[in-house]
Design an enzyme around this catalytic site. Structure first.
Site, PDB file in Angstrom:
ATOM      1  CD  GLU A 292      39.883  47.172  45.750  1.00 12.65           C
ATOM      2  OE1 GLU A 292      40.804  47.946  46.050  1.00 12.65           O
ATOM      3  OE2 GLU A 292      39.025  47.458  44.896  1.00 12.65           O
TER       4      GLU A 292
ATOM      5  CG  ASN B  25      36.374  49.811  43.688  1.00 10.90           C
ATOM      6  OD1 ASN B  25      37.489  50.301  43.622  1.00 10.90           O
ATOM      7  ND2 ASN B  25      36.037  48.941  44.636  1.00 10.90           N
TER       8      ASN B  25
ATOM      9  CG  ASP C 108      37.288  46.842  40.681  1.00 14.19           C
ATOM     10  OD1 ASP C 108      37.134  47.816  41.441  1.00 14.19           O
ATOM     11  OD2 ASP C 108      38.407  46.462  40.309  1.00 14.19           O
TER      12      ASP C 108
END
Lengths: 620, 620
Positions: free
Chosen positions: A223, A307, A349
């Site tokens: 992220e 991810n 995700d």
């Protein structure tokens, strides 16, 4: 099969008998394919006792539990039988210990010899407790000098998934991306290696695996626009021997002449570059913060990559290799032997860090060397671990974002209606971003042949937004709001038959089951709930046999060991993690998008659990 | 009697037989005066059942424990007998709960009806746990909006000594000097009163006493140049009805025409001004952060005031009235009825906040209404609670800073060799600043007639330095370095015979015993240690009967209650407070003067205890 058919079919498989037991719903399921399901008790060749190799043999000793997954195969199965399904109701608290921290505790207590070792959430204290003495006093403790900035680059609480003891060393990772080896006897620092750069958003939360003199470490930060990697450190010196990136040219990914993926589409050169727009692979995420298992016979490690970044898939057209990919590599060199991308061009995700349990089992008439993998995308994969072939991929939860896995091409089939789109909110995408199961590891019993899967039942509304990359800052590009999936319960503890490919029994839990599972030769399976209950259920029927309310919520990994001929069960209590960030991080329940949208699904958690960090040891 | 004679005499009284039991030294003592000691089992008129008055009668119910001291008399004695000295070894952990905090926990769990209430250290969360349900889930919780600056004016960790339940209300104080009343059923805020000003160094750590519609609250801050007070708030509105200052003119101290101190020297007007240099009384400390007890028959509350400020006595010549003073007041008006200064011109921080246990007992042939007071200065006072006369003041620990109490004048006799001097270090002053006993409350059993005293054995080096007053900042003027007293053990749990005036048995502990005591009609006494052991000992012999290692260190107040006919014992585990500040505050062991010199005596604590905040409930 279309999405709706797949769902209908899945629901049809589960002839659900609902029985209200003590305020919980105990769901007993019988699969259509039970006729196909031969119990594995006699044929399974896995388990600690059958593994060759020096250190493997050592850890066949069920008295110890030297790594979070118990054995190299990641079974989380113990051969101890003193505590069993006939007497587990007599368990009581033998001892407790306060970790001195109040953030989410995902680690397993580790026992080597007569010492228990625990690594805490950031600031990653390590404790060695003396099992030979009354009250298990601290033999030594170690406090790394903390780099507080690392808290800012942890997406989902400041967790740590455990340490490993090998060769007289305690080895663990810190949130601020160091790998540290301590003398297991004294706590003395042996080496410290800075494996990542927190200024680029690299943190480390995973438990290392130590195999053949290599400390295998992967990075978190999908992220934050990192470029994901797995590294192999020399166990004695801490020196980084190899680095395998998960994006970029083949040479960086350690893809060479021995790379033989099963599916032809994966054999093209430099897919880690060509499946991304322009230079996006340089900030394409795909860390490795979950589980690494090992087959000593084939000499291969197995792990999944995380991810692709950012979450918003519209800014990264292409398959985004090698994100959300299962790799088989040589532990000593890192060389890739095969790879299989579970969720190409990951839309939601569906991070593929989940565990690959190494099992030999019968499959359509012959004994196969397989991996059992309850993936985050919602399919339970049975993989040939020699080749990377998908033998089976059946849903073990409610899915509407994809319609199945094409076993010819190995390709996940997306439901285009649920594709994430910039500037538009797509509602009721299931599973939500944490998938049908997140990091919380399943256990496998060679006695029952079942996989015990702690997981969640969440759906989400998803809206793509334009992300902006600034090094070391959040780089997500999706607004998410999660909530309970069909039925309204948010968690499940299920027994899955990997041969019959169906759920055998299922326990519904109000909150996501974010703890790992443990199963023993006493035919008891253990798991914890986010409101603090530690539960023992019959491994064959799923019947609840015992429970104890711990001080905080449980999101950690239960384990068992013996000392002086007596069996103990241990678990850490301390709510938090992604699912519990509302409590551990003190987030505001009014902000639905907090904790990447998880807060919306957990607004009641602050009324059900308090922050904590406590070891519980139980005995008869 | 001179100092040396006094000490020799005290040592002579204790014919000490030392027996090593399980790594501890169990000390059995027989006093010379045992012949004088008539056991009080039959004659004691105290205890819950004998107290008149509406709310007193209510709390005679031993199933409940509605204030930290159990009853108005502060006996900490329970009539429950299910758990007793014959079966206490079968105690096990019934339940646990994480407080969500990691600072020192000094409070008692409180049980009213079928709910347990707990107030945590700052930020002073309040939890209501439902005893009727499995796992004691939280019924409601309350989190005051915290004023973080208050942490800066807490001398000795951010502790809270407990809440009280009265008239359907939960009433407690916050570190940032608010008194708050909540609806006990719902947790709804009923009133909030700002009782002090943290910008002047006023904080509140004590447990309020509620009596006759008044909430009695005192201030902390003797190390910050406050002007100490006790207040009476209206229980229904929270309005401050009266404020009694502890320094200044009589009218501010609520000394009026009914003030009849026993000693003539205390009858002079405005001693709160004349016993101080110039305006020093305006910043003279003398808060009230310890215990308030009540005699419903005489309608008097009893409490002691804290140390004068600053610690350095050379800057405040005079008696410094009314610091270190025991007051008897009317609860409704605050009017002072008598006062007795325990440590005039306090040389060594002998703060007089210790408890006054209200007991009727035989004294030299007649029944007397007394207070039993193990004071911080090291003398066990037996006081006539009608008049303020000192009946007896015998040392219950090692003392060389004073030579005794003159029973004619009531005056403490200082040893001039140990006087604190500016610019000079006086070595080996005993007891150290926390006294022979600090805040940790003793218990009294009417069955054995003994007082169970948890305390410490510390000496100190002391050096006066020039203090500078800046409002709201530390104002101490003394450098202190503490260490273990004679024998090397730092703690004791003693049984004291107040009639015979001697120790009956004594348990030496390595660490200061900073927890409160509990004693029951099952003839079991309970206390905790700073390394986490919760111990049960025979109330008559001191023999250790049972122990359990809790997660953190214990510095709180054990209690007992019954629910549904079953007896439970509860204690909070969470090391800290003044003695444990090195752990709770993460202080550096290399700074000997940290925590006002306590750190020097506790350098090993970080190896023996970890931070925590956990409720433990035990049952058979």
């Amino acid at each position: 099969m279309l999405a709706r058919e797949r769902i209908r079919s899945a629901l049809h498989h589960w002839r659900i008998a609902i029985l209200v037991v003590g305020g919980l719903l105990l769901v007993s399921c019988k699969g259509d394919r039970e006729k196909e399901s031969t119990r594995l008790a006699l044929v399974a060749r896995t388990g600690p006792a059958t593994s060759p190799g020096d250190s493997t043999t050592r850890y066949a000793d069920d008295g110890q539990w030297v790594r979070p997954g118990k054995d190299f195969q990641g079974t989380r199965f113990s051969g101890l039988t003193e505590i069993n399904n006939q007497n587990v109701q007599n368990l009581h608290v033998f001892g407790t210990f306060s970790l001195g921290t109040n953030r989410g505790v995902e680690a397993a207590p580790i026992v080597s010899g007569t010492t228990m070792y625990i690594v805490t959430p950031f600031p990653n204290y390590v404790y060695a407790l003396d099992l030979t003495k009354d009250g298990m006093p601290t033999k030594w403790s170690y406090k790394p000098h903390p780099v507080n900035a690392s808290q800012g680059v942890a997406c989902c609480d400041v967790v740590n998934r455990g340490l490993v003891v090998d060769g007289g060393k305690v080895i663990f990772n810190t949130l601020d991306a160091r790998t540290i080896a301590l003398d297991a006897a004294t706590g003395k620092e042996l080496w410290v290696t800075q494996v990542g750069n927190i200024n680029l958003g690299e943190s480390v939360t995973m438990a290392p695996l130590v195999v053949k003199g290599r400390v295998i470490v992967g990075v978190s930060g999908g992220e934050f626009g990192i470029r994901g990697w797995l590294k192999g450190l020399d166990e004695n010196s801490g020196k980084v021997v190899w680095t395998a990136f998960h994006t970029g040219p083949d040479k960086d990914v350690l893809i060479g002449s021995n790379f033989k993926p099963f599916y032809k589409s994966d054999t093209v050169k430099d897919l880690g570059v060509s499946t991304w727009p322009a230079d996006q692979w340089k900030i394409g995420g795909a860390g490795a913060w979950g589980w690494v298992t090992y087959d000593p016979e084939l000499d291969l490690i197995y792990y999944g990559t995380a991810n692709p970044g950012p979450w918003n898939p519209e800014v990264r057209p292409g398959d985004n290799k090698w994100s959300a990919t299962l790799f088989a590599r040589r532990p000593e060199t890192g060389e890739a032997i095969w790879a299989y991308q579970l969720s190409p061009h990951d839309e939601h995700d569906y991070d593929a860090v989940n565990e690959d349990i190494v099992v030999d089992m019968p499959w359509k008439g012959q004994q196969r060397k397989v991996l059992l993998r309850p993936d985050r995308n919602g399919y339970f994969y049975v993989m040939d671990r020699q080749t990377g072939e998908v033998l089976s991929a059946e849903p073990y939860g409610f899915i509407n974002t994809t319609t199945g896995v094409d076993l010819k091409t190995g390709r996940l089939q997306y439901n285009p209606e649920k594709a994430t789109r910039t500037g538009e909110t797509v509602r009721y995408s299931c599973p939500a971003a944490p998938g049908v199961k997140d990091w919380q590891p399943a256990a496998y019993s060679p006695r029952t042949g079942l996989v015990y899967i702690p997981h969640q039942n969440l759906c989400m509304d998803e809206e793509g937004v334009e992300p902006n990359y600034i090094a070391g800052t959040p780089y997500v590009g999706t607004n998410v709001k999660m909530y309970a999936g069909p039925g309204g319960h948010r968690g499940l503890f299920d027994a899955w038959d990997p041969v019959g490919q169906h759920i055998v029994w299922s326990i519904k839990e109000d909150l996501p089951v974010w703890s790992g599972a443990l199963v023993t030769a006493g035919d008891v399976a253990f798991y914890g709930t986010m409101d603090g209950w530690f539960k023992a259920v019959d491994a064959r029927s799923g019947k609840e046999l015992w429970k104890f309310k711990t001080g905080s919520g449980i999101i950690s990994q239960p384990m068992t060991y013996s000392y002086n001929g007596k069996q103990y069960i241990a678990v850490l209590s301390g709510v938090g993690g992604w699912s519990g960030a509302i409590v551990a991080g003190g987030l505001d329940a009014r902000d639905s998008s907090a904790a990447l949208g998880f807060v919306n699904a957990m607004k009641d958690l602050p009324q059900k659990s308090t922050k904590g960090g406590i070891l519980y040891v139980f005995a008869l």
